[in-house]
Write an enzyme that holds these catalytic residues in place. Structure first.
Site, PDB file in Angstrom:
ATOM      1  N   LYS A  33       0.739  -1.247   0.006  1.00  0.00           N
ATOM      2  CA  LYS A  33       0.141   0.085   0.003  1.00  0.00           C
ATOM      3  C   LYS A  33       0.904   1.123  -0.009  1.00  0.00           C
ATOM      4  O   LYS A  33       2.192   1.193   0.324  1.00  0.00           O
ATOM      5  CB  LYS A  33      -0.696   0.031   1.196  1.00  0.00           C
ATOM      6  CG  LYS A  33      -0.139  -0.195   2.459  1.00  0.00           C
ATOM      7  CD  LYS A  33      -1.076  -0.449   3.834  1.00  0.00           C
ATOM      8  CE  LYS A  33      -0.179  -0.349   4.981  1.00  0.00           C
ATOM      9  NZ  LYS A  33      -0.739  -0.898   6.140  1.00  0.00           N
ATOM     10  N   ARG A 125     -11.172   0.567  14.052  1.00  0.00           N
ATOM     11  CA  ARG A 125     -10.772   1.132  12.745  1.00  0.00           C
ATOM     12  C   ARG A 125     -11.651   0.689  11.711  1.00  0.00           C
ATOM     13  O   ARG A 125     -12.333   1.367  10.645  1.00  0.00           O
ATOM     14  CB  ARG A 125      -9.275   0.954  12.391  1.00  0.00           C
ATOM     15  CG  ARG A 125      -8.917   1.770  10.927  1.00  0.00           C
ATOM     16  CD  ARG A 125      -7.529   1.659  10.886  1.00  0.00           C
ATOM     17  NE  ARG A 125      -6.925   0.552  10.462  1.00  0.00           N
ATOM     18  CZ  ARG A 125      -5.837   0.040  10.133  1.00  0.00           C
ATOM     19  NH1 ARG A 125      -4.877   1.460   9.881  1.00  0.00           N
ATOM     20  NH2 ARG A 125      -5.130  -0.978   9.806  1.00  0.00           N
ATOM     21  N   TYR A 245      16.779  29.682   7.952  1.00  0.00           N
ATOM     22  CA  TYR A 245      15.720  30.479   8.873  1.00  0.00           C
ATOM     23  C   TYR A 245      15.812  30.614  10.267  1.00  0.00           C
ATOM     24  O   TYR A 245      15.904  29.349  10.910  1.00  0.00           O
ATOM     25  CB  TYR A 245      14.207  29.998   8.260  1.00  0.00           C
ATOM     26  CG  TYR A 245      13.999  30.146   6.603  1.00  0.00           C
ATOM     27  CD1 TYR A 245      13.576  31.258   6.190  1.00  0.00           C
ATOM     28  CD2 TYR A 245      13.715  28.902   5.923  1.00  0.00           C
ATOM     29  CE1 TYR A 245      13.451  31.416   4.737  1.00  0.00           C
ATOM     30  CE2 TYR A 245      13.310  29.001   4.652  1.00  0.00           C
ATOM     31  CZ  TYR A 245      13.128  30.283   4.176  1.00  0.00           C
ATOM     32  OH  TYR A 245      12.706  30.475   2.904  1.00  0.00           O
ATOM     33  N   MET A 293      12.287  24.464   2.497  1.00  0.00           N
ATOM     34  CA  MET A 293      11.498  23.683   1.471  1.00  0.00           C
ATOM     35  C   MET A 293      12.235  22.704   0.606  1.00  0.00           C
ATOM     36  O   MET A 293      12.022  21.657   0.149  1.00  0.00           O
ATOM     37  CB  MET A 293      10.661  24.538   1.026  1.00  0.00           C
ATOM     38  CG  MET A 293       9.500  23.808  -0.124  1.00  0.00           C
ATOM     39  SD  MET A 293       8.357  24.924  -0.807  1.00  0.00           S
ATOM     40  CE  MET A 293       7.533  26.010   0.336  1.00  0.00           C
TER      41      MET A 293
HETATM   42  C1  PLP Z   1      -0.009  -1.618   6.868  1.00  0.00           C
HETATM   43  C2  PLP Z   1      -0.906  -2.985   7.393  1.00  0.00           C
HETATM   44  C3  PLP Z   1       0.090  -4.204   7.530  1.00  0.00           C
HETATM   45  C4  PLP Z   1       1.538  -4.082   7.636  1.00  0.00           C
HETATM   46  O1  PLP Z   1       2.008  -3.248   8.738  1.00  0.00           O
HETATM   47  P1  PLP Z   1       3.602  -3.209   9.109  1.00  0.00           P
HETATM   48  O2  PLP Z   1       3.524  -2.534  10.831  1.00  0.00           O
HETATM   49  O3  PLP Z   1       4.143  -2.310   8.369  1.00  0.00           O
HETATM   50  O4  PLP Z   1       4.241  -4.519   8.991  1.00  0.00           O
HETATM   51  C5  PLP Z   1      -0.579  -5.338   8.021  1.00  0.00           C
HETATM   52  N1  PLP Z   1      -2.068  -5.370   7.893  1.00  0.00           N
HETATM   53  C6  PLP Z   1      -2.861  -4.425   7.788  1.00  0.00           C
HETATM   54  C7  PLP Z   1      -4.360  -4.455   7.727  1.00  0.00           C
HETATM   55  C8  PLP Z   1      -2.226  -2.935   7.446  1.00  0.00           C
HETATM   56  O5  PLP Z   1      -3.021  -2.102   7.306  1.00  0.00           O
END
Ligand code: PLP
Length: 360
Positions: A33, A125, A245, A293
């Site tokens: 992802k 969630r 800055y 930046m």
């Molecule tokens: C992102 C995610 C993972 C992987 O988690 P890591 O901590 O990066 O290993 C596994 N399962 C779900 C449902 C996730 O959203």
């Protein structure tokens, strides 16, 4: 010529994947992802194909479509809840949803395609709550998930929460009309903490990309990412001259300051001002003043730095390495945010290790 770039060592990534899979003792469902945690989802998935993962995990329909366009044919699970309006696009791209909403489950079931049921065991969630499974028994009898999963909220801690979530997950599994063939729960930190897996797949993410969740654990990932930039200016400062800055850095004597063309708009976070370290020719050098930046200044006084030299802001240089974890800690940042925050203004250079070793 590239002035600043992100290097991704695909062979190291693959070795990290093989190490997780070996420890867990089950096939991988690698999480790619967020564009492979910012490193290029398709490159990452293609590199992992050699490990014969069960499939891949993404967050959105668009991320799944990208993998399909790139030739990935294994199952792809979309882990963030989809809306009913996304079902057509999901079907067209042959994506598998992780579902937790009863209405969406009913709609999806009409497609006759596989889906995985998410159980909420404490994350609040997404997913059906573990203690409300009996409410949904009729739907589950009709809709028959092909897989079922949950997600740990604190797998990096040894605080008993994992055991509690596992017990809740078992409770929920016992409420299902039948036990699906695919059951998964562990993210990378969970495999680091505890192995072998008691389920059928594991879902590592950040570990693949070179970040461990604990120090001195059984699994140590190889670094995968490097952030490099060429010096575009160098100047000599006199005692009392200030940098960047807010003039938060003041030369304590004569100092050489180099400017690299990377700033917070590239994801080299502002929190690294006066804190970040980098590597140059075997030296550790320090960020001087605030990160701006588009540019960051470094104190190169003790080096023979010259215009065009490559500074390593993250990753290996010779025998030394600045890991994502180390840099994140210096800025009091989450390694997840640091990694996924590297922006696309920095071109990605994907390498197999053989090449980078030959180049070094
Ligand atoms: C992102 C995610 C993972 C992987 O988690 P890591 O901590 O990066 O290993 C596994 N399962 C779900 C449902 C996730 O959203």
């Amino acid at each position: 010529m590239t002035r600043a770039w992100v290097e991704v060592d695909l062979a190291a990534l693959r070795r990290n994947g093989a190490a997780v899979s070996a420890r867990a003792g089950v096939p991988l469902l690698p999480m790619v992802k967020a564009d492979g945690y910012g490193l290029g989802a398709l490159h990452v998935a293609l590199a992992l194909e050699e490990l014969s993962p069960w499939g891949y995990g993404v967050a959105t329909v668009a991320e799944g479509e990208e993998l399909r366009r790139g030739g990935i044919t294994r199952p792809i699970i979309v882990f963030t809840p989809i809306l009913r309006t996304e079902i057509d696009a999901m079907r067209r791209a042959d994506l598998t949803p992780g579902l937790g909403d009863p209405a969406v489950m009913e709609s999806w079931a009409r497609t006759g395609r596989d889906w995985h049921l998410q159980i909420d065991t404490g994350m609040s969630r997404a997913g059906l709550r573990w203690d409300r499974m009996s409410w949904y028994r009729d739907i589950l009898v009709r809709t028959r998930p092909a897989g079922v999963f949950t997600h740990f909220h604190s797998a990096d801690l040894d605080d008993g929460s994992r055991e509690q979530q596992e017990a809740r997950f078992e409770e929920a599994l016992a409420e299902l009309p039948e036990r699906p063939a695919l059951i998964h729960a562990e993210n990378g930190p969970a495999v680091e903490a505890n192995a072998p897996s008691r389920w059928s797949l594991c879902r590592p993410g950040i570990f693949l990309y070179g970040v461990a969740s604990r120090v001195g654990g059984a699994l140590v990932p190889e670094p995968v990412v490097a952030l490099r930039a060429r010096i575009v200016e160098i100047r000599t400062l006199s005692e009392g001259d200030t940098v960047s800055y807010g003039a938060t850095w003041r030369a304590p004597g004569e100092r050489r300051i180099a400017t690299v063309p990377v700033g917070y708009a590239d994801g080299y976070r502002r929190a690294l001002g006066n804190r970040g370290v980098a590597l140059l020719g075997g030296h550790r050098i320090h960020v001087a003043g605030r990160v701006t930046m588009d540019m960051t200044m470094l104190d190169v006084t003790d080096t023979d730095a010259a215009l065009g030299d490559v500074v390593t802001l993250l990753g290996h240089d010779g025998d030394d390495v600045i890991t994502v974890s180390e840099l994140a800690e210096l800025g009091e940042l989450s390694p997840y945010e640091l990694l996924t925050g590297l922006r696309t203004r920095l071109p990605r250079v994907h390498r197999e290790a053989e090449e980078s070793e030959a180049a070094a």
